[in-house]
Design a protein around this motif. Structure first.
Motif, PDB file in Angstrom:
ATOM      1  N   LEU A 108       0.826  -1.206   0.000  1.00 45.11           N
ATOM      2  CA  LEU A 108       0.000   0.000   0.000  1.00 45.11           C
ATOM      3  C   LEU A 108       0.858   1.253   0.000  1.00 45.11           C
ATOM      4  N   LEU A 112       1.062   4.208  -2.965  1.00 45.70           N
ATOM      5  CA  LEU A 112       0.664   5.604  -2.742  1.00 45.70           C
ATOM      6  C   LEU A 112       1.634   6.552  -3.439  1.00 45.70           C
ATOM      7  N   ARG A 124      -6.507   5.386  -8.794  1.00 49.37           N
ATOM      8  CA  ARG A 124      -5.871   5.072  -7.511  1.00 49.37           C
ATOM      9  C   ARG A 124      -6.893   4.629  -6.479  1.00 49.37           C
ATOM     10  N   GLN A 128      -7.288   1.090  -4.524  1.00 54.32           N
ATOM     11  CA  GLN A 128      -7.416   1.079  -3.063  1.00 54.32           C
ATOM     12  C   GLN A 128      -8.576   0.179  -2.630  1.00 54.32           C
ATOM     13  N   TYR A 131      -7.508  -3.329  -2.941  1.00 56.76           N
ATOM     14  CA  TYR A 131      -6.542  -3.638  -1.875  1.00 56.76           C
ATOM     15  C   TYR A 131      -7.265  -3.907  -0.558  1.00 56.76           C
ATOM     16  N   GLN A 132      -8.304  -3.129  -0.271  1.00 54.34           N
ATOM     17  CA  GLN A 132      -9.060  -3.329   0.968  1.00 54.34           C
ATOM     18  C   GLN A 132      -9.732  -4.699   0.982  1.00 54.34           C
TER      19      GLN A 132
END
Length: 551
Positions: A108, A112, A124, A128, A131-132
């Protein structure tokens, strides 16, 4: 004999980056134990390097994650990155082996920085969200989490606390929770590096035997700051022409498009624009792992600079361990845990981020350090990072592989709530049913657990089940909403195309009507022209006849 499967997402071979080296060396160290069988799986294109004479682990090359199903079913412990575990969730859901999550490289924080330079905000945020979803699964599935530094360990403890994995059960198993989050730093070989051949001095055009070499020991990544070092090189070029700056590996050895980063081109262009490229600053290809000791031992200073951001604070710079291995004094940006540890040991000078003047002055100062007087300091710190030592927590876990206590506890609790050869949900008398379910039909009512402990923990299990159902419902709602939005967009696009088609048909009809009118007008004009031509012919005939009479 316990079987450990290490799944690397990075190529194993003659040229390896930090992740591949970490897994190759970890597998090699653990395979020395006669009580442990180790398999290292790596992507297609991997092969054991020619120097791997003492590599006792088995190497398996996979073209895709799907072919690892059998290897996973045969092993007792799986070690992999979070995103690899996420991609293996299908087989892991049917084979409940202990899973070790390698958290030494926090994806992560890198993304960023990386994506900010290459993607839009919407792109992006989409990454995200994915990714969560991945981390929600990994945090629940992992049995042991590995961190490379104490700061990283704090990060993973916070993540696990948010996921509900730090609870009375895990705390009861050990208040320090090192059974849940352990340290496995990036290590270094136990034997000292040996110089086998010249690689820079009198080999690279522009570097003389007497020059001082400043080594940027690794790739140029978006979250690092090579530009400040190049500006420091410009300051030193006039007063110290004997100081050379070498970047032996600009891009990732896999040379994949997704590994290309904007900062790499910026660094080369800056060195060229300042007139330093090939004169003071030298950029090279990725160094073979076997040749890496030669580059280290020919260097005088090791450098690692970064900007002030979250990735730096929680990083574990592998290049710093290389400098430690070779006994190189260091110039480092302050802010990360390993840099501060090197400075405390008297092996590094720390500078503020982005300060090229401070970096140039620190390099000049470090060049005056008597290397022989630092030997004992280097040696004392080296022993703590030998691969055989840092891999011990993982070795201990593999020799007695068990799942995390809270995951096992919930599994045991579920077993206690059902009797052998009988499903969990059974027909019971009204007095045995949950009072809150008493209004449900008998076939939908749950029996109360038999034991006191199970009854005590039953609300916790119910809450977890409810939470899981709520998440599933939310995910289904999101899917339904996405389908509805896509359907509405499709309908609107279809209507737009139908309107356009109708307009096109009307325009075609208008053009056809206009053409018909034009044809009729043309016929009328042709008829008029024909009549005029006939009149002209008659007039010509009369004129000829009249002329003939006169003659």
């Amino acid at each position: 004999m316990p079987k450990l499967l290490i799944v690397s997402h990075d190529l194993i071979g003659e040229r390896m980056a930090g992740v591949a080296i970490r897994y190759y060396e970890t597998a090699r160290a653990l395979a020395q134990d006669p009580n442990l069988q180790v398999t290292l799986a790596a992507p297609l294109g991997s092969a054991l390097p020619k120097f791997a004479d003492d590599f006792r682990a088995r190497l398996v090359v996979y073209p895709s994650f799907s072919v690892l199903d059998n290897a996973i079913r045969e092993c007792d412990v799986l070690l992999a990155y979070p995103d690899t575990i996420w991609q293996l969730q299908a087989v892991l859901s049917t084979h409940n082996i202990p899973v070790v999550v390698d958290g030494y490289d926090i994806t992560l924080l890198e993304h960023l920085e990386l994506d900010r330079a290459q993607k839009t905000l919407d792109e992006r945020m989409a990454w995200q969200a994915e990714y969560q979803r991945m981390m929600t699964y990994v945090l629940q599935r992992g049995d042991l989490f590995l961190a490379a530094t104490e700061r990283q360990r704090d990060w993973w403890l916070g993540m696990l606390a948010a996921a509900g994995r730090i609870n009375p059960v895990t705390y009861e198993a050990g208040p320090s929770l090192r059974h849940l989050v352990a340290l496995l730093p990036y290590g270094l070989p136990q034997s000292a590096p040996v110089h086998t051949r010249p690689v820079m001095r009198s080999v690279i055009e522009g570097i003389r035997p007497e020059d001082k070499i400043i080594l940027w020991g690794g790739g140029i990544w978006q979250w690092l700051d090579p530009l400040t070092l190049i500006r420091a090189a410009e300051q030193l070029a006039s007063r110290r022409p004997d100081v050379k700056f070498v970047f032996p590996g600009v891009s990732h050895p896999a040379n994949m498009a997704e590994q290309s980063m904007a900062i790499q081109k910026e660094a080369v262009e800056l060195a060229r624009s300042l007139g330093l490229l090939g004169r003071t600053v030298f950029m090279g290809d990725w160094v073979a792992y076997e040749d890496w000791p030669n580059y280290l031992l020919e260097s005088d200073i090791g450098v690692s600079l970064h900007r002030d951001h979250l990735e730096a604070r929680l990083s574990a710079r592998t290049r710093l361990l290389s400098y430690l291995w070779a006994g190189l004094p260091m110039v480092l940006t302050q802010g990360d845990e390993l840099a501060e540890r090197m400075a405390t040991a008297g092996l590094a000078i720390l500078v503020e981020e982005g300060d090229a003047t401070a970096a140039a002055e620190a390099i000049e100062q470090a060049l005056t350090w008597p290397r022989e007087k630092l030997h004992d300091r280097f040696e004392a710190l080296r022993r703590q990072f030998h691969w055989a030592n840092v891999a011990k927590p993982l070795r201990d876990f593999c020799l007695q592989p068990t799942g995390a206590p809270d995951r096992l506890h919930l599994k045991d609790l579920a077993n206690k709530m059902s009797t052998p050869n009988q499903p969990l949900r059974t027909q019971t008398t009204p007095s045995e049913r949950h009072p809150e379910n008493s209004s449900f039909p008998p076939e939908l009512q749950l029996s109360l657990p038999a034991s006191f402990l199970a009854r005590l923990l039953s609300p916790l299990l119910d809450a977890l089940v409810f939470r899981r159902l709520r998440n599933l419902i939310w995910q289904q709602n999101q899917i339904n909403q996405a389908i509805a939005n896509a359907l509405q967009a499709s309908q609107e696009e279809t209507q737009r195309q139908m309107n356009a088609l109708q307009a096109s048909q009307e325009e075609t009809q208008r053009q056809m009507n206009a053409l018909q009118v034009s044809q009729e007008e043309t016929k009328r004009q042709i008829a008029q022209l024909s009549a005029r031509l006939t009149d002209a012919e008659n007039l010509q005939t009369d004129l000829i006849a009249a002329t003939a009479k006169r003659l």
